[in-house]
Scaffold this motif. Structure first.
Motif, short mmCIF file in Angstrom:
data_model
loop_
_atom_site.label_atom_id
_atom_site.label_comp_id
_atom_site.label_asym_id
_atom_site.label_seq_id
_atom_site.Cartn_x
_atom_site.Cartn_y
_atom_site.Cartn_z
N TYR A 1 -2.48 11.96 2.76
CA TYR A 1 -3.16 10.75 2.26
C TYR A 1 -2.36 9.91 1.58
CZ TYR A 1 -7.38 8.76 0.32
OH TYR A 1 -8.28 7.76 -0.08
N ALA A 2 -1.22 10.42 0.98
CA ALA A 2 -0.41 9.70 0.17
C ALA A 2 0.47 8.69 0.92
CB ALA A 2 0.51 10.39 -0.55
N GLU A 3 0.75 9.33 2.56
CA GLU A 3 1.36 8.59 3.21
C GLU A 3 0.50 7.39 3.95
OE1 GLU A 3 3.43 10.85 6.25
OE2 GLU A 3 3.81 12.27 4.74
N LEU A 4 -0.67 7.59 4.00
CA LEU A 4 -1.70 6.64 4.59
C LEU A 4 -1.89 5.37 3.47
CD1 LEU A 4 -4.33 8.67 6.06
CD2 LEU A 4 -2.78 7.22 7.19
N ALA A 5 -1.80 5.89 2.07
CA ALA A 5 -1.77 4.92 0.82
C ALA A 5 -0.49 3.91 0.96
CB ALA A 5 -1.80 5.48 -0.33
N GLU A 6 0.48 4.45 1.38
CA GLU A 6 2.03 3.97 1.54
C GLU A 6 1.52 2.84 2.57
OE1 GLU A 6 5.12 6.28 2.16
OE2 GLU A 6 4.92 7.36 0.24
N LEU A 7 1.03 2.78 3.65
CA LEU A 7 0.67 1.79 4.69
C LEU A 7 -0.56 0.92 4.22
CD1 LEU A 7 0.33 4.00 7.91
CD2 LEU A 7 2.30 2.60 7.15
N GLY A 8 -1.11 1.22 2.97
CA GLY A 8 -1.96 0.31 2.42
C GLY A 8 -3.46 0.62 2.78
N LEU A 9 -3.65 1.82 3.57
CA LEU A 9 -4.84 1.90 4.28
C LEU A 9 -5.92 2.54 2.96
CD1 LEU A 9 -3.70 3.59 7.61
CD2 LEU A 9 -4.32 1.26 7.14
N THR A 10 -5.45 3.09 2.25
CA THR A 10 -6.60 3.64 1.24
C THR A 10 -7.23 2.43 0.61
OG1 THR A 10 -4.63 4.00 -0.35
CG2 THR A 10 -5.35 5.87 0.90
N GLY A 11 -6.63 1.10 0.70
CA GLY A 11 -7.22 0.48 -0.12
C GLY A 11 -7.90 -0.67 0.86
N LEU A 12 -8.17 -0.42 2.17
CA LEU A 12 -8.77 -1.12 3.17
C LEU A 12 -9.99 -1.77 3.02
CD1 LEU A 12 -7.97 -1.69 6.43
CD2 LEU A 12 -9.72 0.06 6.74
N ALA A 13 -10.81 -0.67 2.41
CA ALA A 13 -12.40 -1.35 2.04
C ALA A 13 -12.55 -1.66 0.39
CB ALA A 13 -13.51 -0.28 2.60
N ILE A 14 -11.58 -1.84 -0.05
CA ILE A 14 -11.89 -2.04 -1.62
C ILE A 14 -11.34 -3.49 -1.91
CG2 ILE A 14 -10.78 -1.55 -3.82
CD1 ILE A 14 -10.25 1.37 -3.07
N ALA A 15 -12.05 -4.12 -2.68
CA ALA A 15 -11.95 -5.61 -2.83
C ALA A 15 -10.64 -5.85 -3.40
CB ALA A 15 -13.06 -6.06 -3.93
N GLU A 16 -10.16 -7.15 -3.25
CA GLU A 16 -8.82 -7.49 -3.58
C GLU A 16 -8.60 -7.68 -5.22
OE1 GLU A 16 -7.57 -11.04 -1.82
OE2 GLU A 16 -8.48 -10.59 0.19
N GLU A 17 -9.78 -8.06 -5.85
CA GLU A 17 -9.54 -7.94 -7.25
C GLU A 17 -9.40 -6.51 -7.82
OE1 GLU A 17 -14.01 -7.80 -8.97
OE2 GLU A 17 -14.21 -8.75 -7.18
N HIS A 18 -9.60 -5.60 -7.06
CA HIS A 18 -9.24 -4.06 -7.59
C HIS A 18 -8.21 -3.51 -7.03
CE1 HIS A 18 -12.73 -3.73 -10.07
NE2 HIS A 18 -13.49 -4.19 -8.95
#
Length: 369
Positions: free
Chosen positions: A43-60
């Motif tokens: 999951y941390a590697e997916l976060a490094e790709l930016g994927l964990t923020g895929l559905a989260i608003a840019e303001e967050h």
């Protein structure tokens, strides 16, 4: 209607596919499963790709992408048989936290977008039978603070998560609460598909209110999960079909390859038909996520029925076409079959959603008009 993907969506697909090819081989997945299924590092590697923020608003701190981008990612993760709680932590949980008070969003969404925090939905109860309105967990308010008492079952990655989103009954109906893991009793265990789940017990656990109209918001989050499951299933079926075709083109029987037998070619044709039916309904599910609740819920149940039928047919036929090797733990196809079997039951099995579709069919036609 244009079903072509944009350049950005194709680039996103390629990025995920490249990571899967380089960083998540079957050997790695098999080793993780044998070690108990813990995948927080993945999951941390997916976060490094930016994927964990895929559905989260840019303001967050997220990317602010939509349902189609989520579908693209889930297809590729399914194709690579990636073992990580991505749909739970990066898609379902943010959809619920978007209804939380501003201070709660500010406290958790940036951490979720960066992969620092993993929050998962804990909604399943032993006697619920997939019914979201069957909730025995209770929440009590005292001096402006909430506590939760009850139990939840089959919580995905429950012993790896940092917090849980918990539906609970209140005097005002079902509401959603965030409960941190430190306040719970957690018993984790491996699942049949090589992942992990947990039984969670709450005893006057301190909780923060996320959503007051809990059942409505929960249904929306579950529909997000169903669409993600459908997309993952398409990727899984596509790869399992390709593995089977490759096997039939190399395995010889009576001096010729299996692919020369007409009866087996017909079975593969039927497999591909079920794959395309599943793909069409996955697109349908994703595109219906923005519809009003009644139309959305019916459409997502229809999609889950077709996906359930497709994954069972594709999984069984491909396994049979492989013969004995298709059920051995050392061969990759058996792990695709296990994952497809688990997905058929996630967020409601085929029979449950068939009942949901039937209950929502209010129109009449033909001789019954």
């Amino acid at each position: 209607m244009d079903f072509d993907f944009t350049d950005d969506q194709n680039s996103l697909r390629d990025a995920v596919a490249r990571w899967v090819e380089k960083g998540f081989s079957f050997e790695r997945r098999h080793a993780l499963a044998k070690a108990g299924g813990a995948t927080r590092a993945v999951y941390a590697e997916l976060a490094e790709l930016g994927l964990t923020g895929l559905a989260i608003a840019e303001e967050h701190g997220g990317l602010g992408f939509g349902a189609v981008e989520a579908m693209v990612v889930m297809e590729e993760l399914g194709r690579g048989l990636v073992n990580a709680p991505y749909l739970h932590g990066a898609l379902v949980a943010p959809s619920l936290l978007s209804f939380a008070p501003a201070e709660l969003q500010a406290a958790w969404l940036p951490r979720m977008a960066s992969g620092e925090a993993l929050v998962v939905l804990a909604h399943q109860e032993r006697a619920a039978r997939y019914r979201l309105d069957q909730v025995t967990t209770r929440a009590t308010e005292s001096n402006g603070s909430w506590t939760v008492t009850g139990a939840k079952s089959l919580v995905p990655a429950g012993d790896e998560a940092d917090a849980f989103l918990v539906p609970a009954h209140t005097p005002h109906g079902i509401r959603i609460f965030l409960v941190e893991r430190a306040a719970c009793q957690v018993r984790g265990y491996p699942t049949q598909d090589g992942a992990r789940a947990a039984e969670i017990a709450f005893t006057d656990a301190p909780a923060q209110l996320v959503a007051e109209n809990g059942l409505v918001e929960l249904e929306g989050a579950i529909d997000v999960g169903i669409a993600a499951v459908c997309a993952e299933a398409v990727g899984l079926m596509e790869r399992m079909t390709a593995l089977t075709v490759e096997y039939m083109n190399t395995r010889k029987q009576f001096g010729v390859t299996l692919s020369t037998f007409q009866a087996l070619r017909h079975r593969i044709a039927d497999v591909k038909m079920q794959l395309e039916l599943g793909r069409a309904m996955s697109y349908y599910a994703t595109l219906k996520l923005g519809e009003p609740a009644e139309q959305r819920r019916r459409a997502l149940s229809q999609a889950k029925v077709q996906i359930g039928q497709s994954v069972r047919y594709v999984g069984q036929q491909c396994t049979q076409l492989h013969g004995g090797i298709g059920v051995t733990d050392e061969y990759v196809s058996s792990h695709y079959f296990k994952r497809l079997t688990m997905l058929e039951m996630q967020f409601g099995d085929t029979l449950h959603h068939l009942g949901e579709v039937s209950a929502r069919m209010q129109d009449s036609a033909g001789v019954f008009a």
